[in-house]
Scaffold this active site. Structure first.
Site, short mmCIF file in Angstrom:
data_model
loop_
_atom_site.label_atom_id
_atom_site.label_comp_id
_atom_site.label_asym_id
_atom_site.label_seq_id
_atom_site.Cartn_x
_atom_site.Cartn_y
_atom_site.Cartn_z
CG ASP A 11 -1.76 1.20 1.40
OD1 ASP A 11 -1.57 2.15 0.61
OD2 ASP A 11 -2.62 1.21 2.30
CE1 TYR A 228 -3.04 -1.20 11.49
CE2 TYR A 228 -3.27 1.19 11.44
CZ TYR A 228 -3.60 -0.06 10.94
OH TYR A 228 -4.47 -0.17 9.90
CE LYS A 231 -5.04 -5.52 10.52
NZ LYS A 231 -4.40 -6.61 11.25
C1 F6R Z 1 -6.31 0.98 6.46
C2 F6R Z 1 -7.50 0.80 7.29
C3 F6R Z 1 -8.27 1.97 7.69
C4 F6R Z 1 -7.49 2.95 8.55
C5 F6R Z 1 -8.40 4.11 9.00
C6 F6R Z 1 -7.60 5.20 9.71
O1 F6R Z 1 -5.96 -0.19 5.80
O2 F6R Z 1 -7.85 -0.29 7.61
O3 F6R Z 1 -9.43 1.54 8.37
O4 F6R Z 1 -6.93 2.30 9.65
O5 F6R Z 1 -9.01 4.72 7.89
O6 F6R Z 1 -6.60 5.60 8.86
P1 F6R Z 1 -5.57 6.75 9.16
O7 F6R Z 1 -4.91 6.40 10.47
O8 F6R Z 1 -4.66 6.71 7.99
O9 F6R Z 1 -6.35 8.04 9.26
MG MG Z 2 -4.09 2.16 3.08
MG MG Z 3 -4.81 -2.20 2.04
#
Ligand code: F6R
Ligand code: MG
Ligand code: MG
Length: 365
Positions: A11, A228, A231
């Protein structure tokens, strides 16, 4: 002819948020792959996406873990990151955890699944790619394909499958591996792979021929980075037909959606929904988790395809069921079992909240 199939993914920026990939990033990857094919490093390639993950599917003759191939993938992700940064895509370069490439892409963030084999007279392969879930998500599908006769009738009625398969299982917390033989040791096998956040099926082999049947990516970003960062969104390659399960047996596990970890903020359980490539756009509560399956026939290492196999109408009911399961899980809001147990959550405010409330906890009588 000996051929190596390498699937390397990362990603490197989401569009919009974490829901999809931007066409310009995919186009940049195409450019790098085409150049490598022209230069003779690759026999063939296919670039695709699963949600916000860029997927490089490459064939070559350099074997697994090859520095030149890994560097090509790394350089492609870096170039894609520049495009993502210019567009201010979300989380540009998020899976590239190292500042520089140092010989091997493993441990640097991207996920890898690679296998080398002698190409058969007909070599059908399916490449599964998932978004918003972690590597252990392949455990149950792989078990069903290679050890469950209720899924794969070939295990019962086809001579070349009847002796079963060997499963290489990795303990990713202690960096150890063990091989189990199916069907003899399925109860022992299930003790481990039923806990997919720790024990993951890395590879499967035909027990009689020892030929590799499947390989998956087992990188855990959180373990690599120590925090973290996104994913794992794993990939898995499966060879089909002949001494391996038929394409339909390989796809069958995805007709019955299961709950996997990784939805919203990597901290929730949700159904793994089988979809087409264009439908790999996890939008509702950043999900639910998705899986795509691309089929190719190999011909002298050339990737003939892809066929977007999980787009088939026969998976409509599974998609419907996954949506119903999604509703059922969402009903729990911030409660388990939708929310993951405390130690499994990728996001948590527990340390700060605990510290703030330290003085207010009193011993029970
Ligand atoms: C990414 C994911 C999303 C993010 C969430 C918060 O693969 O699963 O659910 O964890 O959108 O993202 P950030 O921390 O980038 O604002
Ligand atoms: Mg992402
Ligand atoms: Mg992804």
């Amino acid at each position: 002819m000996k051929v190596t199939l390498s699937v390397i993914k990362a990603d490197i920026g989401g569009y919009v948020g974490h829901t999809d990939s931007h066409p310009d990033v995919i186009a940049k990857a195409e450019e790098y792959m085409a150049r490598a094919k022209k230069a003779g490093l690759l026999v063939d390639y296919h670039v695709t996406k699963c949600g916000d993950d860029l997927q490089l599917i490459m064939t070559h003759q350099k074997g697994t873990n090859n520095g030149d191939i890994h560097k090509l993938a790394w350089d492609t992700f870096c170039a894609g990151t520049e495009v993502a940064k210019a567009l201010k895509l979300h989380g540009a370069g998020q899976d590239l955890l190292a500042d520089a490439f140092s010989g091997n892409i493993r441990g640097l963030g991207p996920g890898t699944a690679e296998m080398e084999f002698e190409e058969r007279g007909s070599e059908p392969i399916v490449i599964f790619m998932a978004d918003k879930t972690s590597s252990g998500a392949w455990n149950m599908p792989l078990y069903k394909m290679f050890a469950d006769p209720f899924n794969t009738i070939g295990l019962v009625i086809a001579e070349n499958l009847h002796d079963g398969f060997a499963f290489e299982v990795h303990d990713i917390k202690e960096s150890k591996k063990i091989t189990f033989n199916a069907p003899e040791e399925i109860y022992d096998l299930l003790v481990f792979i039923g806990a997919p956040s720790r024990y993951m099926i890395k590879a499967v082999y035909n027990k009689v021929t020892n030929n590799i049947a499947a390989v998956s990516s087992t990188e855990r970003l959180a373990l690599i980075a120590g925090r973290y960062v996104g994913k794992d969104d794993p990939v898995c390659i499966v060879r089909c037909q002949g001494e391996f399960p038929a394409v339909g047996e390989v796809l069958e596990p995805f007709a019955s959606p299961i709950l996997v970890e990784g939805w919203m903020r990597g901290s929730h359980m949700g159904p793994l929904m089988p979809v087409s490539v264009p439908d790999s756009t996890p939008s509702r509560f950043d999900g639910p988790p998705r899986v795509i399956g691309l089929g190719f026939q190999l011909s002298g290492g050339k990737l003939i395809g892809p066929r977007d196999l999980l787009a088939d109408k026969s998976f409509n009911l599974a998609r419907h069921q996954a949506n119903e399961m999604a509703d059922m899980m969402r009903r729990h809001g911030p409660f388990e079992p939708h929310r993951l147990p405390l130690e499994e959550m990728e996001y948590t405010t527990m340390p700060q909240v605990m510290k703030k409330l330290e003085g207010r906890f009193v011993k029970l009588d």
